[in-house]
Structures are given as C-alpha cells and as structure tokens.
Motif scaffolding. Structure first.
Motif, mmCIF file in Angstrom:
data_model
loop_
_atom_site.group_PDB
_atom_site.id
_atom_site.type_symbol
_atom_site.label_atom_id
_atom_site.label_comp_id
_atom_site.label_asym_id
_atom_site.label_seq_id
_atom_site.Cartn_x
_atom_site.Cartn_y
_atom_site.Cartn_z
ATOM 1 N N PHE A 114 2.979 23.989 -26.114
ATOM 2 C CA PHE A 114 3.748 23.323 -26.901
ATOM 3 C C PHE A 114 4.461 22.348 -25.738
ATOM 4 C CE2 PHE A 114 7.954 21.720 -27.919
ATOM 5 C CZ PHE A 114 7.713 21.055 -29.216
ATOM 6 N N TRP A 118 3.517 18.300 -25.855
ATOM 7 C CA TRP A 118 4.624 17.271 -26.079
ATOM 8 C C TRP A 118 4.505 16.400 -25.044
ATOM 9 C CZ3 TRP A 118 9.157 15.904 -23.338
ATOM 10 C CH2 TRP A 118 10.044 15.320 -23.709
ATOM 11 N N MET A 205 -0.985 21.880 -32.134
ATOM 12 C CA MET A 205 0.381 21.108 -31.811
ATOM 13 C C MET A 205 0.346 20.007 -31.446
ATOM 14 S SD MET A 205 2.159 24.325 -29.535
ATOM 15 C CE MET A 205 2.780 25.801 -30.051
ATOM 16 N N LEU A 209 2.241 16.997 -33.541
ATOM 17 C CA LEU A 209 2.867 15.978 -32.899
ATOM 18 C C LEU A 209 2.954 14.325 -33.390
ATOM 19 C CD1 LEU A 209 3.352 17.269 -29.347
ATOM 20 C CD2 LEU A 209 5.481 17.132 -30.784
ATOM 21 N N MET A 232 13.742 16.778 -30.318
ATOM 22 C CA MET A 232 13.065 17.790 -30.228
ATOM 23 C C MET A 232 13.496 18.975 -31.382
ATOM 24 S SD MET A 232 11.361 20.229 -27.597
ATOM 25 C CE MET A 232 10.667 19.076 -26.561
ATOM 26 N N PHE A 233 14.630 19.222 -31.171
ATOM 27 C CA PHE A 233 15.253 20.350 -31.917
ATOM 28 C C PHE A 233 15.540 20.036 -33.375
ATOM 29 C CE2 PHE A 233 15.953 22.260 -27.672
ATOM 30 C CZ PHE A 233 15.460 23.415 -27.885
ATOM 31 N N THR A 236 11.452 16.819 -34.332
ATOM 32 C CA THR A 236 10.215 17.047 -34.066
ATOM 33 C C THR A 236 9.624 18.704 -34.650
ATOM 34 O OG1 THR A 236 10.170 15.858 -32.015
ATOM 35 C CG2 THR A 236 8.225 17.403 -32.314
ATOM 36 N N LEU A 237 10.373 19.797 -34.230
ATOM 37 C CA LEU A 237 10.157 21.117 -34.380
ATOM 38 C C LEU A 237 10.366 21.383 -35.984
ATOM 39 C CD1 LEU A 237 12.069 23.016 -31.438
ATOM 40 C CD2 LEU A 237 9.528 22.693 -31.664
ATOM 41 N N LYS A 241 6.474 22.343 -38.427
ATOM 42 C CA LYS A 241 6.283 23.905 -38.547
ATOM 43 C C LYS A 241 4.879 24.520 -39.094
ATOM 44 C CE LYS A 241 10.876 25.551 -39.482
ATOM 45 N NZ LYS A 241 11.724 26.680 -40.399
ATOM 46 N N MET A 244 2.961 24.739 -35.927
ATOM 47 C CA MET A 244 3.504 25.892 -34.995
ATOM 48 C C MET A 244 3.301 27.197 -35.762
ATOM 49 S SD MET A 244 7.105 24.318 -33.731
ATOM 50 C CE MET A 244 6.976 25.120 -32.239
ATOM 51 N N PHE A 318 8.242 30.785 -39.082
ATOM 52 C CA PHE A 318 7.809 29.210 -39.105
ATOM 53 C C PHE A 318 7.320 28.861 -40.570
ATOM 54 C CE2 PHE A 318 6.698 30.476 -34.606
ATOM 55 C CZ PHE A 318 7.758 29.468 -33.863
#
Length: 324
Positions: A114, A118, A205, A209, A232-233, A236-237, A241, A244, A318
C-alpha cells in the motif's frame, strides 16, 4: 385431540408444496437464464475439477491411512489427533515458524504494497508506469530465478554480496553461512518474501487509488482536511475498501501457501534443524518423501481452515455488510 393429530400432517403437506414451488421456480429461472449458464459452464467445470473435487478428496483422505500404493484404511480422526498431540515437528517448528512468517510477511508485505502504491500514485503519469513495472517485476520472475539472485546475495563465502559488504565495512570478522545457520535462515526468508510481496495485491491497490473520486478530496478540504495523511485516512482508505479486501485475501493466501522459498534458498527438502520449516514444507515432507498421503491431507485440511478463518477476518475488516 383431532387438531393435534391433523396439524403436523397439514404442516408437512404445506412444506412439501412450498419445496415443490421453490424447485419449480428454480428450474424456471435456470431455463430462462440458460444462455448465461452456458457462458459460466467452462468456469464451473474447471472450478469443479480443479478446486472442489481435490478439496473433497483431501478432506476424505484426511480420515484415512494411505501411502499411494496400497488400499485406503479408514482411521477416523486419528490423523488430526496425532497432528495436535504427537507431531513434535509440527507443534514446535512448522506451526510457530508459519505464524511468525505470516505475522511479519503478511501485514508487512501488505503495508509495504500500500505504501509504495500510494507513493507511486503521487508521481506524474508519464513516469508512473515505469515505477509500477519496476516494483511488479519481482513477482513476474519465477521463484527459482529470484532465489538464484538471493542465493548469490547471501552466499556463505566472501564473494557473497552481503558478506562482502559487511567484511568491507568491518562489521564481521569472517563470512557468515546465512542459508545454513538456523538463526539466520528465517530472517533471510522473511526479507526475500517481503521483496516478492509486490504482486497482484500491489496492482489492485494502485488501481484502487486511481479510482478514488477526486471531488471527494476537494470536498474534504472544504470540510477541514488539511494534509495528505488526513486525506488518506478519511477519504482514500474508505474509498478503496474493495481493492484492499482483494489485496488482503491475496496476501493471506500467498503467505500461508509459502514454503518453496525455504527449499529453493537452501537446496534441501528439509531445512537445517527445521529452521525454515513451514506448514507447506510439512505437507510436502509427509506427502512426497514419506508417502503418508492421509496424514498430509489432514495437514492440508487444517491449513485450509486457517486460511478460511483468516479470510473471514479480512472480510470483517474491509468487507461490506452484505459480504459478511
């Protein structure tokens, strides 16, 4: 009295009618979607032949004693009882080594995949593909070819790249036999496996993105997000899902099925003092060296169950509510 005698019979008839209705509807749906099933047929046939039937055969063999030549002998749960009560190598070497290997290589490789995906995503599009190819290249090469590279790096003489570097720096007094000493073998295996962890999950991943809606970042800045870490938190994340989850499943499967790396690095079917002995090596040992196929099948079933529960844990992390 009359009602208590007739009620179970009426309920039974009702359930029978209900089942017939469902069965008729099922066949009607199949007839209506026959064209779709024709397209799915090649996959379903291959899935049955190469996945379902081998798993059923392994589960069946796990309850037998079979050497591949004689007749099957049903022994119930004896293989599983022996595995968890008498197999010292499994309990003291294969199982701890596998969990140590999986705990470091699994999450470590996942986070590295990841992180580098990124970082590559931040690069200009013109050069992004070159970096992607550079990181994905190790997984395209065969494991044997990769092992040759790492065997040269960790060669036990002065010519080995690592020994030569450490000797030149004065950090060691003599060459270290990295791949034959038990205290170093697992560390080398972890390093090599982390380097090889940029595979399909890494690409998933990177693709995830690129699918994040850019308008979400603009909306996030209006709502107070001030740096890339918060992006990101908070954006993005959550937006990637599915990718991921796919990467986590691939990482779990790849990590738990690892085993050939120890054999390829050391050139031995069983590593020195079982230092790099994983569960897959244990299966190979009993299946192809000792020809105890029933016992090897029992170990395979145990590994399959561990993989299944690890993947269910990934779905919990996830997956969406519909996938739980």
């Amino acid at each position: 009295m009359t009602n208590t005698e007739l009620t179970p019979g009426i309920a039974k008839v009702g359930r029978s009618v209900q089942w017939r209705t469902k069965l008729a509807r099922f066949f009607a749906d199949m007839k209506r979607d026959m064209f779709c099933y024709l397209f799915l047929a090649p996959f379903l046939v291959c899935f049955m032949i190469f996945i379902v039937i081998p798993v059923v055969m392994a589960a069946t063999l796990g309850f037998t004693s079979y050497d591949g030549f004689g007749s099957l002998r049903f022994i119930g749960f004896n293989n599983y009882i022996t595995l968890f009560t008498q197999d010292i190598i499994f309990l003291t070497k294969a199982l701890p080594n596998t969990f140590l290997f999986a705990i470091i290589v699994g999450p470590g490789g996942y986070l590295l995949a990841f992180l580098f995906a990124w970082l590559i995503h931040q690069l200009p599009i013109k050069i992004r593909d070159y970096y992607t190819l550079a990181f994905y290249a190790p997984s395209m090469a065969g494991a044997v070819a990769l092992s040759v590279v790492w065997i040269a790096a960790f060669s036990g003489d002065r010519v080995g790249y690592v020994n030569n570097f450490l000797l030149d720096m004065g950090w060691i007094n003599g060459p270290i036999v990295w791949l034959q000493k038990p205290e170093y073998l697992m560390k080398v295996m972890i390093i090599v496996s982390l380097w090889m962890s940029f595979s399909v999950g890494f690409l998933a991943m990177l693709a995830g993105l690129q699918t994040v809606n850019r308008e979400l970042y603009e909306a996030g800045r209006i709502d107070g997000i001030s740096n890339r870490l918060q992006e990101m938190f908070y954006i993005t994340l959550p937006s990637m899902k599915p990718q991921m989850l796919f990467s986590a499943v691939m990482t779990i499967v790849t990590t738990l099925k690892a085993g050939s790396i120890a054999t390829q690095l050391t050139g031995l079917p069983v590593t020195p003092q079982y230092a790099g002995h994983l569960v897959v090596n244990h299966i190979d040992d009993y299946a192809f060296i000792r020809f105890e196929l029933g016992y090897a099948s029992a170990i395979s079933v145990m590994l399959l169950l561990v993989s299944y529960f690890a993947m269910r844990f990934s779905y919990r992390l996830f997956g969406s509510k519909e996938e739980l």
